[in-house]
Scaffold this active site. Structure first.
Site, PDB file in Angstrom:
ATOM      1  N   MET A 114      -5.719  -3.223  -4.703  1.00 43.16           N
ATOM      2  CA  MET A 114      -5.454  -2.819  -3.343  1.00 43.16           C
ATOM      3  C   MET A 114      -5.193  -1.480  -2.985  1.00 43.16           C
ATOM      4  SD  MET A 114      -3.308  -6.433  -2.187  1.00 43.16           S
ATOM      5  CE  MET A 114      -4.414  -7.927  -2.116  1.00 43.16           C
ATOM      6  N   GLY A 115      -5.265  -0.962  -1.804  1.00 44.00           N
ATOM      7  CA  GLY A 115      -5.110   0.320  -1.229  1.00 44.00           C
ATOM      8  C   GLY A 115      -6.031   0.583  -0.288  1.00 44.00           C
ATOM      9  N   ARG A 116      -5.746   0.095   1.080  1.00 37.79           N
ATOM     10  CA  ARG A 116      -6.865   0.274   2.100  1.00 37.79           C
ATOM     11  C   ARG A 116      -7.034   1.686   2.629  1.00 37.79           C
ATOM     12  NH1 ARG A 116      -4.221  -3.224   6.796  1.00 37.79           N
ATOM     13  NH2 ARG A 116      -2.367  -2.060   5.819  1.00 37.79           N
TER      14      ARG A 116
ATOM     15  N   ASP B 275       0.824  -1.171   0.012  1.00 40.45           N
ATOM     16  CA  ASP B 275      -0.121   0.006   0.082  1.00 40.45           C
ATOM     17  C   ASP B 275       0.980   1.617  -0.073  1.00 40.45           C
ATOM     18  OD1 ASP B 275      -2.153  -1.679  -0.008  1.00 40.45           O
ATOM     19  OD2 ASP B 275      -2.525  -1.420   2.421  1.00 40.45           O
TER      20      ASP B 275
ATOM     21  N   ARG C 195      -0.132  -8.849  -4.581  1.00 43.17           N
ATOM     22  CA  ARG C 195       0.756  -8.631  -3.685  1.00 43.17           C
ATOM     23  C   ARG C 195       1.689  -9.523  -3.324  1.00 43.17           C
ATOM     24  NH1 ARG C 195      -2.734  -9.615   2.080  1.00 43.17           N
ATOM     25  NH2 ARG C 195      -2.383 -11.709   1.952  1.00 43.17           N
TER      26      ARG C 195
END
Length: 404
Positions: A189-191, A145, A299
């Site tokens: 992804m990328g919280r 991230d 990931r």
């Protein structure tokens, strides 16, 4: 006769394509010190293993296996979702860790993890200080991230960005094959940050890239989303949108919460926005709709790894050993970029306490005013990290000769 110092290496958090490269750097560097140091133990299963004293003696790793470790994906020593409680509730858990430290004569700890692991590392180092335990703690960053504050980038992010860019341009090549009208939403992804989603601007420079990019740093509006898509669909009959898993709407609500209404703790279950968005699109557009979640491969995959990422991850492991033996403590070792073209960088450190609260959001200066794409200036940041991209053929002129 002096007792030789032993050390502890911990892999924590989620996997990346290059965290084992950092493990390789730590183990190799420790071995290179020879008779001046003692044993290097690796914790099995992350924080759970740390609290329960689950150790592995890295001297059992053969030279051949160690060499392969540098290019092995995911986390060879394992991890867990076990969370050490914040102080003072976590004191009992830290007491168990201290028992392990004393039992195995640990003088140095190498903590290899992301933003959440940094918090645990900080708490542990503070408790060691409180209990007058002489033990140096060096943190080695890793995260897909790119959400660790105070550093340019963390190992794991460049490889994930490379994987996502190549995967997306390949997907779009497939979508462009047919003359069918289509909307495709690609979830990455990328919280809490949009670094990874933003990186996909690079895809168009090797083949096809997305038409729209949405990141968590800018509020997401479903009505604006529909308008953006309609505009592009009218222009070329297709629209590809990349959306980070952590985007929130105007009500500060994660999109995945709309399709996961029974979650007690939605913040612990990121992702899952693809079903919601595809359902909304199907209710508003008559054309074909595709929802694509790139999933775990982004990931942990190593077949599209960034060569810079592997080298920097390994070198940071080596630097961590050097710093620990030099007497440094409570430091993050990281890559400090000096220039992008040519890409040059050095290794530097910052105190752990300087990075635990800030987060590392994508600067708003990289996001366009409409909040639906990334500015070209971001290419100077991302392109050196992902490395040389494959180039694909394009027809310069699709004018048809002949036909009825």
């Amino acid at each position: 006769m002096s007792i030789k110092p032993n050390a502890l290496y911990i892999q924590s958090g989620g996997p990346t394509a290059v965290i084992n490269s950092s493990a390789y750097g730590v183990i190799k560097s420790w071995r290179d010190k020879g008779a001046s140091v003692g044993n290097l133990y690796a914790v099995l299963n992350g924080n759970y293993g740390l609290v329960n004293g689950l150790l592995y003696d890295t001297s059992n790793i053969s030279k051949t296996t160690l060499k392969r470790l540098k290019n092995t994906p995911s986390m060879i020593f394992g991890s867990s979702r076990y969370r050490i409680e914040d102080s003072p509730k976590g004191y009992k858990q830290y007491d168990e860790i201290i028992k392990t430290i004393k039992k195995h004569n640990i003088h140095h700890i190498f903590y290899n993890g992301g933003d959440g692991s940094l918090r645990a590392c900080n708490e542990l180092s503070l408790y060691l200080k409180k209990e007058n335990i002489s033990c140096s703690v060096i943190f080695i960053p890793k995260t897909v991230d790119n959400d660790i504050d105070g550093i340019d980038h963390a190992p794991g992010f460049p490889s994930t960005a490379r994987h996502v860019n190549i995967s997306i341009t390949e997907l779009i090549h497939d979508i462009e094959t047919y003359d069918t009208n289509i909307i495709a939403v690609i979830e990455v992804m990328g919280r809490k940050t949009g670094w990874l989603a933003a990186s996909t601007i690079a895809a168009k420079h090797c083949g096809y890239g997305p038409d729209l990019i949405y990141v968590p740093e800018h509020k997401f509006s479903i009505s604006n989303f529909f308008n953006d898509i309609q505009r592009i669909l009218k222009k070329r009959g297709k629209c590809i949108a990349v959306v980070a898993e952590g985007v929130k709407d105007e009500h500060n609500k994660y999109l995945f919460e709309y399709s996961n209404k029974n979650l007690l703790h939605p913040e612990l279950s990121m992702g899952g926005i693809t079903p919601y968005l595809t359902d909304q699109l199907k209710n508003n557009f008559p054309c074909k709709i595709r929802g694509i979640d790139l999933g775990l491969m982004q990931r942990c995959s190593s077949h599209l790894v960034s060569s810079i990422d592997v080298k920097e991850a390994s070198d940071l492991g080596e630097q961590a050993v050097f710093l620990a033996l030099a007497g440094e403590n409570r430091k993050i070792v990281y890559v400090k970029r000096l220039s992008s073209y040519p890409y040059t960088a050095v290794f530097d450190t910052i105190p752990i306490e300087n990075a635990i609260n800030g987060g590392h959001p994508l600067p708003l200066s990289y996001i366009n005013d409409a909040g639906n794409f990334i500015k070209e200036s971001f290419l100077d940041y991302i392109c050196p990290l992902i490395g040389k991209m494959p180039l694909y053929a394009k027809l310069n002129n699709k004018k048809i000769i002949g036909g009825s």
